[in-house]
Enzyme design. Structure first.
Site, PDB file in Angstrom:
ATOM      1  N   ASP A  10       0.878  -1.179   0.000  1.00 35.19           N
ATOM      2  CA  ASP A  10       0.000   0.000   0.000  1.00 35.19           C
ATOM      3  C   ASP A  10       0.915   1.228   0.000  1.00 35.19           C
ATOM      4  O   ASP A  10       2.129   1.118   0.183  1.00 35.19           O
ATOM      5  CB  ASP A  10      -0.894  -0.008   1.254  1.00 35.19           C
ATOM      6  N   SER A  11       0.302   2.397  -0.146  1.00 31.74           N
ATOM      7  CA  SER A  11       1.089   3.623  -0.085  1.00 31.74           C
ATOM      8  C   SER A  11       1.569   3.908   1.349  1.00 31.74           C
ATOM      9  O   SER A  11       2.450   4.732   1.538  1.00 31.74           O
ATOM     10  CB  SER A  11       0.240   4.800  -0.572  1.00 31.74           C
ATOM     11  N   GLU A 156      -2.506   8.949   8.337  1.00 31.01           N
ATOM     12  CA  GLU A 156      -1.041   8.835   8.416  1.00 31.01           C
ATOM     13  C   GLU A 156      -0.483   9.713   9.543  1.00 31.01           C
ATOM     14  O   GLU A 156       0.565   9.432  10.098  1.00 31.01           O
ATOM     15  CB  GLU A 156      -0.382   9.217   7.085  1.00 31.01           C
ATOM     16  N   CYS A 190     -10.810   2.992  -0.002  1.00 36.85           N
ATOM     17  CA  CYS A 190      -9.395   3.232   0.267  1.00 36.85           C
ATOM     18  C   CYS A 190      -9.068   2.467   1.545  1.00 36.85           C
ATOM     19  O   CYS A 190      -9.815   2.540   2.530  1.00 36.85           O
ATOM     20  CB  CYS A 190      -9.169   4.725   0.465  1.00 36.85           C
ATOM     21  N   HIS A 192      -7.054   2.933   3.823  1.00 37.34           N
ATOM     22  CA  HIS A 192      -6.799   3.706   5.045  1.00 37.34           C
ATOM     23  C   HIS A 192      -8.095   3.919   5.853  1.00 37.34           C
ATOM     24  O   HIS A 192      -8.035   4.160   7.056  1.00 37.34           O
ATOM     25  CB  HIS A 192      -6.213   5.086   4.717  1.00 37.34           C
TER      26      HIS A 192
END
Ligand code: DGL
Length: 278
Positions: A10-11, A156, A190, A192
């Site tokens: 994932d990012s 994040e 997503c 996240h």
């Protein structure tokens, strides 16, 4: 039986929602996770850049002796999965879009309510893969989509507590228009977003709403197990598998948030790599 590891990427932190479920349902498997923490977020970038990043992420995982890859990122799965399948023809690759759509259409049938919501990053929503796949499964479903670009940086940066006032305000701003749509499900498109599921749920279901929230990473973990079984790639040695985590930058939050989310301390098991070398 195949003892090679499973690669998941994932990012950033988001793909850990797939890891968490994979650890439960595939306890014998070794898992290598890559979170591109140095370049997150992907969702506001051009399709070309997302493809380049995804190619490098895949190259890195493949260098770790991997038997299958789960793209635990709605953005990469929406924008780059066909490209990745083309340039890595020998590697089984699973995304997060199809299984989530199948789940949403299943709920729509069960509840006889064909209104489905999809939220994701800018790139995911502009690419429209969730919407496209839902209409392939059931033309009568009505899909309402919305990009929520601030959610990834908020996660994040650790704004994941259920009472976090900033994330709550962002969720109200993005999602209040969904409240009166009587959605049978909302795809958290997503990976996240499950980390702020409590907050999203409170906004969407505040007036006794019955909208089911779909965690795309969790659904994809079930698909991962199915694919390993189908391809005869399962590791059923009876020995507990390991989890190796790699990141591309050592931010302040990754280890703490990841440990909290996974429910165990990952502090000693995280390695930093230079993804530009791949
Ligand atoms: N977890 C990624 C996704 O599923 C976040 C993308 C981003 O970095 O913007 O889309």
């Amino acid at each position: 039986m195949n003892k090679k590891a499973i690669g998941i990427f994932d990012s950033g932190l988001g793909g850990l929602c797939a890891v968490r479920e994979a650890l439960k349902i595939l306890p014998d498997e070794d898992i290598v996770y890559f979170g591109d923490t140095g370049r997150v977020p992907y969702g506001g970038r051009s399709y070309e850049t997302i493809k380049k990043y995804a190619r490098q992420d895949m190259n890195f995982l493949i260098s770790k002796n991997i038997k299958i890859i789960l793209i635990a990122c709605g953005t990469v799965a929406s924008v780059a999965i066909d490209y990745l399948k083309e340039i890595f023809p020998g590697m089984p690759i699973i995304g997060v879009v199809e299984t989530a759509c199948e789940k949403a259409v299943g709920i729509a049938k069960e509840t006889q309510n064909k209104n489905i919501g999809v939220i994701g990053t800018d790139a995911t929503i502009s690419k429209g893969m969730y919407k496209k796949y839902i209409s392939e499964l059931d033309l009568n479903c009505e899909v309402y989509s919305k990009a929520c670009p601030l959610f990834v940086p908020l996660v994040e940066n650790g704004h994941i507590n259920k009472d976090d006032i900033i994330t709550k305000s962002a969720a109200e701003l993005y999602l209040s228009e969904f409240k009166n749509l009587n959605l049978s499900s909302l795809i958290l498109g997503c990976t996240h977003y499950p980390m702020i599921k409590n907050i999203i749920d409170k906004v969407i279901n505040d007036k006794n709403g019955k909208t089911e929230l779909i965690d795309v990473g969790l659904e994809a973990a079930y698909k991962l197990k199915q694919e390993l079984t189908k391809k005869n790639l399962l590791n059923n040695s009876g020995e507990k598998g390991g989890l190796d985590i790699y990141i591309s930058d050592e931010g302040l939050n990754f280890k703490n948030i990841a440990s909290g989310f996974l429910g165990f301390d990952i502090n000693s098991g995280v390695n930093k790599i230079d993804i530009e070398n791949y």
